[in-house]
Design a protein around this motif. Structure first.
Motif, mmCIF file in Angstrom:
data_model
loop_
_atom_site.group_PDB
_atom_site.id
_atom_site.type_symbol
_atom_site.label_atom_id
_atom_site.label_comp_id
_atom_site.label_asym_id
_atom_site.label_seq_id
_atom_site.Cartn_x
_atom_site.Cartn_y
_atom_site.Cartn_z
ATOM 1 N N THR A 155 98.941 -7.468 72.719
ATOM 2 C CA THR A 155 98.452 -6.104 72.579
ATOM 3 C C THR A 155 97.036 -6.060 72.022
ATOM 4 N N LYS A 156 96.404 -4.932 72.188
ATOM 5 C CA LYS A 156 95.048 -4.739 71.684
ATOM 6 C C LYS A 156 95.027 -4.800 70.158
ATOM 7 N N GLU A 191 99.825 -8.656 69.042
ATOM 8 C CA GLU A 191 101.201 -9.136 69.006
ATOM 9 C C GLU A 191 101.697 -9.349 70.435
ATOM 10 N N ALA A 192 102.561 -10.330 70.608
ATOM 11 C CA ALA A 192 103.165 -10.569 71.916
ATOM 12 C C ALA A 192 104.237 -9.515 72.168
ATOM 13 N N VAL A 193 104.044 -8.718 73.204
ATOM 14 C CA VAL A 193 104.949 -7.621 73.519
ATOM 15 C C VAL A 193 105.349 -7.723 74.991
ATOM 16 N N VAL A 236 100.701 -2.114 81.100
ATOM 17 C CA VAL A 236 101.224 -3.366 80.543
ATOM 18 C C VAL A 236 100.415 -3.710 79.296
ATOM 19 N N PRO A 237 100.962 -4.504 78.386
ATOM 20 C CA PRO A 237 100.254 -4.812 77.136
ATOM 21 C C PRO A 237 98.972 -5.600 77.387
ATOM 22 N N GLY A 238 98.000 -5.403 76.509
ATOM 23 C CA GLY A 238 96.801 -6.217 76.545
ATOM 24 C C GLY A 238 95.564 -5.465 76.994
ATOM 25 N N THR A 239 94.427 -6.114 76.770
ATOM 26 C CA THR A 239 93.145 -5.567 77.177
ATOM 27 C C THR A 239 92.835 -5.979 78.610
ATOM 28 N N ASN A 240 91.856 -5.339 79.216
ATOM 29 C CA ASN A 240 91.386 -5.778 80.524
ATOM 30 C C ASN A 240 90.829 -7.194 80.406
#
Length: 225
Positions: free
Chosen positions: A116-117, A171-173, A196-200
């Protein structure tokens, strides 16, 4: 359990036949390659090792470079193993690019995992969704505070895992049961409904829905009885 590593490109939208707009996340798997295989004879289990993002020699240890050279694969920055049966493992060869249409199909449900960001140091309202205090004229400098954290004990202490301000994000999601809206094989793109989780440009792992697999296994077990 098959799967792949991809790079989150960003979000866009596609239109269905009835004109509805569906928000989708675009995942690029063009740089995902097979860098190794785990076999029963050598490793006592079967799995496929995938790598993504080419790595420079100076960023790897001699042991890592040696393992890539021995396998005959290009050095990759990120590696992941995906458990597979011996029959599923047979069509893959070291050095092959992962074909997204061979693993996933339109309409299939998948689980997507990402980091996640990062949001830095945050208070309890943003980090834990606390309600906060009343926003009246009588509330003085206490609108976003966490409230009391003690238990009136002697000597007093704070219980572990208390929800308090702190670092939020990174965090891993995993997001489960997301629908594959489309598979663009010629560009190695996967369009998944929703976010979905995370940044570009962040890395994500896509696997088939574990809940559907467990449900099918449970039904198969009932049938045998």
């Amino acid at each position: 359990m098959k799967g792949l590593i991809g790079k989150k490109v960003g979000m866009t939208q596609v239109f269905t036949d009835d004109g509805s707009a569906v928000p989708v996340t675009v995942i690029d798997v063009s740089s995902c390659e097979v860098v190794g295989k785990r076999t029963l004879e050598k490793d006592k289990y079967t799995a496929l090792v995938l790598g993504i993002q080419d790595a420079k020699d100076k960023h790897l240890t001699k042991a890592q470079l040696g393992s890539f050279k021995k396998a005959g694969a290009k050095p990759k920055r990120v590696l992941r193993e995906f458990r597979m049966g011996a029959d599923e493992l047979a069509p893959f060869n070291v050095g092959d690019a992962v074909k997204v249409d061979a693993l996933f199909k339109k309409g299939e449900l998948v689980d997507v995992q990402g980091i996640t960001k990062g949001r830095g140091f945050q208070g309890v309202m943003k980090r834990w969704n606390f309600r906060g205090f009343g926003q009246t004229h009588g509330t003085h400098e206490y609108r976003r505070h966490p409230g009391a954290i003690g238990q009136r004990k002697t000597p007093g202490r704070v219980y572990p895992n208390k929800k308090l301000p702190g670092h939020y994000g990174v965090e891993a999601v995993s997001i489960q049961n997301l629908e594959v809206v489309d598979v663009i094989a010629d560009k190695s793109l996967l369009l998944i409904k929703g976010g979905v989780p995370g940044t570009n440009d962040g890395l994500v792992i896509v696997k088939p829905s574990i809940k559907l697999a467990l449900r099918a296994k449970h039904k198969a077990g009932k049938g045998k009885k």
